[in-house]
Design a protein around this motif. Structure first.
Motif, PDB file in Angstrom:
ATOM      1  N   SER A  19       0.846  -1.273   0.038  1.00 50.86           N
ATOM      2  CA  SER A  19      -0.150  -0.068   0.155  1.00 50.86           C
ATOM      3  C   SER A  19       0.971   1.248  -0.085  1.00 50.86           C
ATOM      4  O   SER A  19       2.071   1.271   0.436  1.00 50.86           O
ATOM      5  CB  SER A  19      -0.688  -0.110   1.380  1.00 50.86           C
ATOM      6  OG  SER A  19      -1.680   0.789   1.031  1.00 50.86           O
ATOM      7  N   SER A  20       0.455   2.290  -0.549  1.00 52.90           N
ATOM      8  CA  SER A  20       1.135   3.588  -0.829  1.00 52.90           C
ATOM      9  C   SER A  20       2.426   3.685  -1.314  1.00 52.90           C
ATOM     10  O   SER A  20       3.234   4.518  -1.276  1.00 52.90           O
ATOM     11  CB  SER A  20       1.145   4.047   0.715  1.00 52.90           C
ATOM     12  OG  SER A  20       0.148   4.294   1.194  1.00 52.90           O
ATOM     13  N   VAL A  21       2.807   2.691  -2.095  1.00 50.12           N
ATOM     14  CA  VAL A  21       4.001   2.738  -2.823  1.00 50.12           C
ATOM     15  C   VAL A  21       3.898   3.531  -4.210  1.00 50.12           C
ATOM     16  O   VAL A  21       4.986   4.034  -4.757  1.00 50.12           O
ATOM     17  CB  VAL A  21       4.651   1.311  -3.380  1.00 50.12           C
ATOM     18  CG1 VAL A  21       5.015   0.702  -2.108  1.00 50.12           C
ATOM     19  CG2 VAL A  21       3.608   0.674  -4.108  1.00 50.12           C
ATOM     20  N   GLY A  22       2.535   3.983  -4.582  1.00 55.17           N
ATOM     21  CA  GLY A  22       2.470   4.726  -5.667  1.00 55.17           C
ATOM     22  C   GLY A  22       1.939   4.104  -6.971  1.00 55.17           C
ATOM     23  O   GLY A  22       2.057   4.327  -8.145  1.00 55.17           O
ATOM     24  N   LYS A  23       1.017   2.777  -6.751  1.00 50.57           N
ATOM     25  CA  LYS A  23       0.615   2.133  -8.018  1.00 50.57           C
ATOM     26  C   LYS A  23      -0.510   3.063  -8.597  1.00 50.57           C
ATOM     27  O   LYS A  23      -0.347   3.083  -9.842  1.00 50.57           O
ATOM     28  CB  LYS A  23      -0.123   0.878  -7.342  1.00 50.57           C
ATOM     29  CG  LYS A  23       0.932  -0.193  -6.831  1.00 50.57           C
ATOM     30  CD  LYS A  23       0.289  -1.398  -6.113  1.00 50.57           C
ATOM     31  CE  LYS A  23      -0.565  -1.218  -5.174  1.00 50.57           C
ATOM     32  NZ  LYS A  23      -0.192  -0.662  -3.866  1.00 50.57           N
ATOM     33  N   SER A  24      -1.344   3.547  -7.945  1.00 50.23           N
ATOM     34  CA  SER A  24      -2.348   4.238  -8.309  1.00 50.23           C
ATOM     35  C   SER A  24      -2.028   5.582  -9.184  1.00 50.23           C
ATOM     36  O   SER A  24      -2.249   5.710 -10.141  1.00 50.23           O
ATOM     37  CB  SER A  24      -3.762   4.706  -7.596  1.00 50.23           C
ATOM     38  OG  SER A  24      -4.087   3.646  -6.664  1.00 50.23           O
ATOM     39  N   VAL A  47      -8.766   3.610  -8.440  1.00 49.65           N
ATOM     40  CA  VAL A  47      -8.800   3.711  -9.782  1.00 49.65           C
ATOM     41  C   VAL A  47      -9.380   2.522 -10.604  1.00 49.65           C
ATOM     42  O   VAL A  47     -10.025   2.652 -11.732  1.00 49.65           O
ATOM     43  CB  VAL A  47      -7.338   4.264 -10.371  1.00 49.65           C
ATOM     44  CG1 VAL A  47      -7.358   4.077 -11.921  1.00 49.65           C
ATOM     45  CG2 VAL A  47      -6.966   5.491  -9.734  1.00 49.65           C
ATOM     46  N   ASP A  48      -8.824   1.288 -10.025  1.00 43.81           N
ATOM     47  CA  ASP A  48      -9.307  -0.098 -10.879  1.00 43.81           C
ATOM     48  C   ASP A  48      -8.617  -0.356 -11.829  1.00 43.81           C
ATOM     49  O   ASP A  48      -7.845  -1.578 -11.689  1.00 43.81           O
ATOM     50  CB  ASP A  48     -10.849  -0.108 -11.005  1.00 43.81           C
ATOM     51  CG  ASP A  48     -11.686  -0.247  -9.681  1.00 43.81           C
ATOM     52  OD1 ASP A  48     -11.104  -0.534  -8.562  1.00 43.81           O
ATOM     53  OD2 ASP A  48     -12.889   0.017  -9.625  1.00 43.81           O
ATOM     54  N   ASP A  67      -5.383  -1.897 -11.276  1.00 46.65           N
ATOM     55  CA  ASP A  67      -5.010  -1.457 -10.089  1.00 46.65           C
ATOM     56  C   ASP A  67      -5.567  -2.364  -8.992  1.00 46.65           C
ATOM     57  O   ASP A  67      -6.571  -2.714  -9.204  1.00 46.65           O
ATOM     58  CB  ASP A  67      -5.158  -0.106  -9.770  1.00 46.65           C
ATOM     59  CG  ASP A  67      -4.374   0.267  -8.662  1.00 46.65           C
ATOM     60  OD1 ASP A  67      -3.742  -0.106  -7.957  1.00 46.65           O
ATOM     61  OD2 ASP A  67      -4.996   1.549  -8.197  1.00 46.65           O
ATOM     62  N   THR A  68      -5.099  -2.607  -7.746  1.00 48.84           N
ATOM     63  CA  THR A  68      -5.397  -3.416  -6.797  1.00 48.84           C
ATOM     64  C   THR A  68      -6.805  -2.626  -6.000  1.00 48.84           C
ATOM     65  O   THR A  68      -7.467  -3.423  -5.377  1.00 48.84           O
ATOM     66  CB  THR A  68      -4.462  -3.519  -5.597  1.00 48.84           C
ATOM     67  OG1 THR A  68      -3.953  -2.238  -5.212  1.00 48.84           O
ATOM     68  CG2 THR A  68      -3.383  -4.493  -6.059  1.00 48.84           C
ATOM     69  N   ALA A  69      -6.917  -1.586  -6.358  1.00 49.80           N
ATOM     70  CA  ALA A  69      -8.028  -0.841  -5.637  1.00 49.80           C
ATOM     71  C   ALA A  69      -7.764  -0.936  -4.245  1.00 49.80           C
ATOM     72  O   ALA A  69      -8.974  -0.885  -3.557  1.00 49.80           O
ATOM     73  CB  ALA A  69      -9.451  -1.149  -6.193  1.00 49.80           C
TER      74      ALA A  69
END
Ligand code: GDP
Length: 228
Positions: A19-24, A47-48, A67-69
């Protein structure tokens, strides 16, 4: 009548990582050329997916990038998320050792859910925070090599390395026709369909989490609703 042009090759990419690594943020930067200020970014969780068209090596490619949402916040990712993926983007934050140290767990999850030929790329995101770097480039490069993965450093904030990341994965997928040349590419391993993956040790309750969704249906929606 001239022959109909070849239909585009459908390619499914997944973003995974803590979480929070910047995927979205990486997805938004790539697909919408957008960057949301840090204080607004939390609102974008979920973002999905995005659909994006690209020409790669003379072929038309229709990318759906998932995205993992925020599922990983619940320490679970459903196996259906992985189904049919040809490329995996594993993201960590170069300013957080913990997110890099979590990568082996993500890889062991991949072993369970995707075929070996799936293209993997490790992305060290947030290189704009060089002043607080905790993971040296050479160390991450070495790890990627050991895991049979591509490697890049990037910043969703400054856009450095973002296009290269996606292009690189897609080029490798196109170079591996077994991933896209058949009707059902890179299915997850048999028997994995109803299980819930647990990337981190601890509790997991796949049935109740908000991210546990019917991705197949959404993908169809993406096909129908794409304005690109
Ligand atoms: P996710 O949970 O992995 O999808 O991460 P988010 O995309 O929601 O980003 C988490 C936080 O990191 C947000 O505050 C973003 O603004 C910030 N962030 C994402 N990418 C970068 C980057 O490249 N550089 C910096 N400095 N911050 C980033």
């Amino acid at each position: 009548m001239p022959p109909a042009p070849d239909p585009p090759i459908n390619v499914k990419l997944l973003l995974i990582g803590n979480s929070s690594v910047g995927k979205s943020s990486l997805l938004l930067r790539f697909s919408d050329e957008q960057w949301l200020p840090e204080d607004e970014a939390s609102a974008t969780i979920g973002v999905d997916f995005r659909v994006h068209k690209m020409d790669v090596k003379g072929k038309k490619v229709k990318l759906s990038i998932w995205d993992t949402a925020g599922q990983e916040r619940f320490r679970t990712i459903t196996s259906s998320y992985y189904r049919g993926a040809q490329g995996i983007i594993l993201v960590y934050d170069v300013s957080s050792r913990e997110t890099f140290d979590a990568l082996p767990r993500w890889f062991s999850e991949l072993e369970t859910y995707v075929s070996e030929s799936v293209v993997k790329i490790i992305v060290g995101n947030k290189v704009d925070k060089e002043y607080s770097r905790q993971v040296p480039t050479a160390e991450a490069e070495k790890f990627a090599e050991r895991m049979g993965s591509l490697f890049v450093e990037a910043s969703a904030k400054t856009a450095v390395g973002v296009r290269e990341t996606f292009r690189n994965v897609v080029e490798h997928i196109i170079d591996t026709p077994e991933l896209w040349g058949t009707a059902s590419p890179a299915e997850g391993k048999r028997g994995a369909k109803t299980k819930t993956a647990t990337p981190a040790s601890g509790r997991g309750s796949g049935g109740t989490m908000p991210g546990n969704i019917d991705l197949g249906a959404q993908e169809q929606a993406a096909d129908g609703g794409c304005s690109c």
